[in-house]
Motif scaffolding. Structure first.
Motif, mmCIF file in Angstrom:
data_model
loop_
_atom_site.group_PDB
_atom_site.id
_atom_site.type_symbol
_atom_site.label_atom_id
_atom_site.label_comp_id
_atom_site.label_asym_id
_atom_site.label_seq_id
_atom_site.Cartn_x
_atom_site.Cartn_y
_atom_site.Cartn_z
ATOM 1 N N ALA A 119 12.426 1.228 -10.699
ATOM 2 C CA ALA A 119 13.077 2.087 -9.835
ATOM 3 C C ALA A 119 12.061 2.832 -9.151
ATOM 4 C CB ALA A 119 13.921 3.080 -10.440
ATOM 5 N N ASN A 120 10.717 2.847 -9.785
ATOM 6 C CA ASN A 120 9.438 3.673 -9.148
ATOM 7 C C ASN A 120 8.404 2.854 -8.525
ATOM 8 O OD1 ASN A 120 10.398 6.376 -9.757
ATOM 9 N ND2 ASN A 120 9.603 5.915 -11.836
ATOM 10 N N ALA A 121 8.705 1.363 -8.840
ATOM 11 C CA ALA A 121 7.586 0.406 -8.225
ATOM 12 C C ALA A 121 7.547 0.502 -6.503
ATOM 13 C CB ALA A 121 8.101 -1.000 -8.642
ATOM 14 N N PRO A 122 8.529 0.721 -5.816
ATOM 15 C CA PRO A 122 8.312 0.828 -4.395
ATOM 16 C C PRO A 122 7.672 2.067 -3.767
ATOM 17 C CG PRO A 122 10.587 0.384 -4.655
ATOM 18 C CD PRO A 122 10.079 0.799 -6.109
ATOM 19 N N LYS A 123 7.512 3.219 -4.920
ATOM 20 C CA LYS A 123 6.403 4.235 -4.667
ATOM 21 C C LYS A 123 5.364 4.094 -4.898
ATOM 22 C CE LYS A 123 10.598 7.112 -6.136
ATOM 23 N NZ LYS A 123 11.123 7.774 -7.097
ATOM 24 N N VAL A 124 4.679 2.961 -5.468
ATOM 25 C CA VAL A 124 3.448 3.067 -6.113
ATOM 26 C C VAL A 124 2.312 2.505 -4.987
ATOM 27 C CG1 VAL A 124 1.920 1.501 -7.414
ATOM 28 C CG2 VAL A 124 4.070 2.390 -8.359
ATOM 29 N N PRO A 125 2.771 1.861 -3.926
ATOM 30 C CA PRO A 125 2.039 1.461 -2.779
ATOM 31 C C PRO A 125 1.709 2.756 -1.836
ATOM 32 C CG PRO A 125 3.476 -0.390 -2.808
ATOM 33 C CD PRO A 125 3.989 0.692 -3.759
ATOM 34 N N GLY A 126 2.558 3.594 -1.562
ATOM 35 C CA GLY A 126 2.347 4.778 -1.028
ATOM 36 C C GLY A 126 1.435 5.846 -1.780
ATOM 37 N N ALA A 127 1.549 5.729 -2.958
ATOM 38 C CA ALA A 127 0.581 6.424 -3.829
ATOM 39 C C ALA A 127 -0.742 6.136 -3.562
ATOM 40 C CB ALA A 127 1.051 6.644 -5.174
ATOM 41 N N LEU A 128 -0.797 4.680 -3.758
ATOM 42 C CA LEU A 128 -2.060 4.131 -3.485
ATOM 43 C C LEU A 128 -2.728 4.368 -2.109
ATOM 44 C CD1 LEU A 128 -1.622 0.692 -5.367
ATOM 45 C CD2 LEU A 128 -2.873 2.514 -6.060
ATOM 46 N N GLU A 129 -1.975 4.542 -1.163
ATOM 47 C CA GLU A 129 -2.573 4.687 0.094
ATOM 48 C C GLU A 129 -2.833 6.083 0.098
ATOM 49 O OE1 GLU A 129 -0.694 4.910 4.832
ATOM 50 O OE2 GLU A 129 0.667 5.038 3.297
ATOM 51 N N LYS A 130 -2.137 7.099 -0.414
ATOM 52 C CA LYS A 130 -2.453 8.516 -0.134
ATOM 53 C C LYS A 130 -4.035 8.663 -1.204
ATOM 54 C CE LYS A 130 1.925 10.192 0.428
ATOM 55 N NZ LYS A 130 3.389 10.871 -0.036
ATOM 56 N N ALA A 131 -4.187 7.993 -2.089
ATOM 57 C CA ALA A 131 -5.303 7.996 -2.981
ATOM 58 C C ALA A 131 -6.616 7.397 -2.296
ATOM 59 C CB ALA A 131 -5.195 7.760 -4.179
ATOM 60 N N GLY A 132 -6.431 6.628 -1.244
ATOM 61 C CA GLY A 132 -7.300 5.909 -0.586
ATOM 62 C C GLY A 132 -7.705 4.691 -1.187
ATOM 63 N N VAL A 133 -6.862 4.012 -1.952
ATOM 64 C CA VAL A 133 -7.218 2.673 -2.792
ATOM 65 C C VAL A 133 -6.719 1.805 -1.713
ATOM 66 C CG1 VAL A 133 -6.431 1.471 -4.743
ATOM 67 C CG2 VAL A 133 -6.868 3.836 -5.027
ATOM 68 N N THR A 134 -7.761 0.533 -2.101
ATOM 69 C CA THR A 134 -7.432 -0.460 -0.829
ATOM 70 C C THR A 134 -6.497 -1.459 -2.090
ATOM 71 O OG1 THR A 134 -9.492 -0.397 0.128
ATOM 72 C CG2 THR A 134 -8.469 -2.593 -0.030
ATOM 73 N N PHE A 135 -5.468 -1.988 -1.505
ATOM 74 C CA PHE A 135 -4.516 -2.829 -2.233
ATOM 75 C C PHE A 135 -3.827 -3.861 -1.415
ATOM 76 C CE2 PHE A 135 -1.977 0.376 -0.472
ATOM 77 C CZ PHE A 135 -0.673 -0.174 -0.146
ATOM 78 N N ALA A 136 -3.318 -5.019 -1.983
ATOM 79 C CA ALA A 136 -2.539 -5.915 -1.533
ATOM 80 C C ALA A 136 -1.457 -6.131 -2.039
ATOM 81 C CB ALA A 136 -3.389 -7.128 -1.466
ATOM 82 N N PHE A 137 -0.374 -6.769 -1.444
ATOM 83 C CA PHE A 137 1.205 -7.201 -1.887
ATOM 84 C C PHE A 137 0.811 -8.710 -2.739
ATOM 85 C CE2 PHE A 137 2.452 -4.423 1.167
ATOM 86 C CZ PHE A 137 3.236 -3.332 0.056
ATOM 87 N N SER A 138 1.370 -8.720 -3.828
ATOM 88 C CA SER A 138 1.476 -10.083 -4.627
ATOM 89 C C SER A 138 2.747 -10.564 -4.571
ATOM 90 C CB SER A 138 0.910 -9.769 -5.946
ATOM 91 O OG SER A 138 0.938 -10.795 -6.702
ATOM 92 N N ALA A 139 2.885 -11.930 -4.661
ATOM 93 C CA ALA A 139 4.155 -12.709 -4.869
ATOM 94 C C ALA A 139 4.507 -12.994 -6.243
ATOM 95 C CB ALA A 139 4.225 -13.662 -4.123
ATOM 96 N N THR A 140 3.306 -12.439 -7.304
ATOM 97 C CA THR A 140 3.622 -12.572 -8.623
ATOM 98 C C THR A 140 4.933 -12.127 -8.944
ATOM 99 O OG1 THR A 140 1.256 -12.846 -8.916
ATOM 100 C CG2 THR A 140 2.606 -12.638 -10.810
#
Length: 129
Positions: A11-32
């Motif tokens: 349920a919380n997984a969709p919130k993680v990328p927004g938190a990473l963005e706010k923290a200035g962390v570079t990330f990418a989506f994975s198809a795993t």
């Protein structure tokens, strides 16, 4: 049959990328873990709906993904000398009603055949975030 912590994590997984963005962390989506290819983009759209900016989502799908993979000199953005892999849509990439109109791989347009419409609702994309 899933534990409460597993259900909460999903349920919380969709919130993680927004938190990473706010923290200035570079990330990418994975198809795993994505069972259906169409769920890959749907999962990115869920992250946008949960607070990730559309610009950050697009970067996570393109340039930031290329940087993390060490391929940003060749792909990930539209620049002279890079491989031209592009997707053209009829609207916002993260909206449900948007359709892909054209796909270019290495500058060559691929023919997209109309696929049967996927059933709406009920589908629960897993993984990929």
């Amino acid at each position: 049959d899933e534990s409460l912590s597993t259900l909460q994590a999903r349920a919380n997984a969709p919130k993680v990328p927004g938190a990473l963005e706010k923290a200035g962390v570079t990330f990418a989506f994975s198809a795993t873990g994505v069972r259906e290819p169409r769920d890959f983009l749907r999962n990115a759209a869920r992250a946008v709906k949960a607070g990730l900016s559309p610009d950050a989502a697009l970067r996570a799908l393109t340039l930031d993904a290329a940087k993390i993979a060490g391929a940003d000199a060749r792909v990930g953005s539209i620049d002279k000398g890079k491989i031209a892999n592009l997707v053209v849509t009829n609207g916002d990439l993260f909206e449900d009603a948007t359709q892909i109109r054209h796909v270019f791989v290495d500058g060559r347009m691929l023919v997209i055949e109309d696929a049967p419409a996927a059933p709406r609702g009920g589908g629960r994309g897993r993984g990929g975030l």
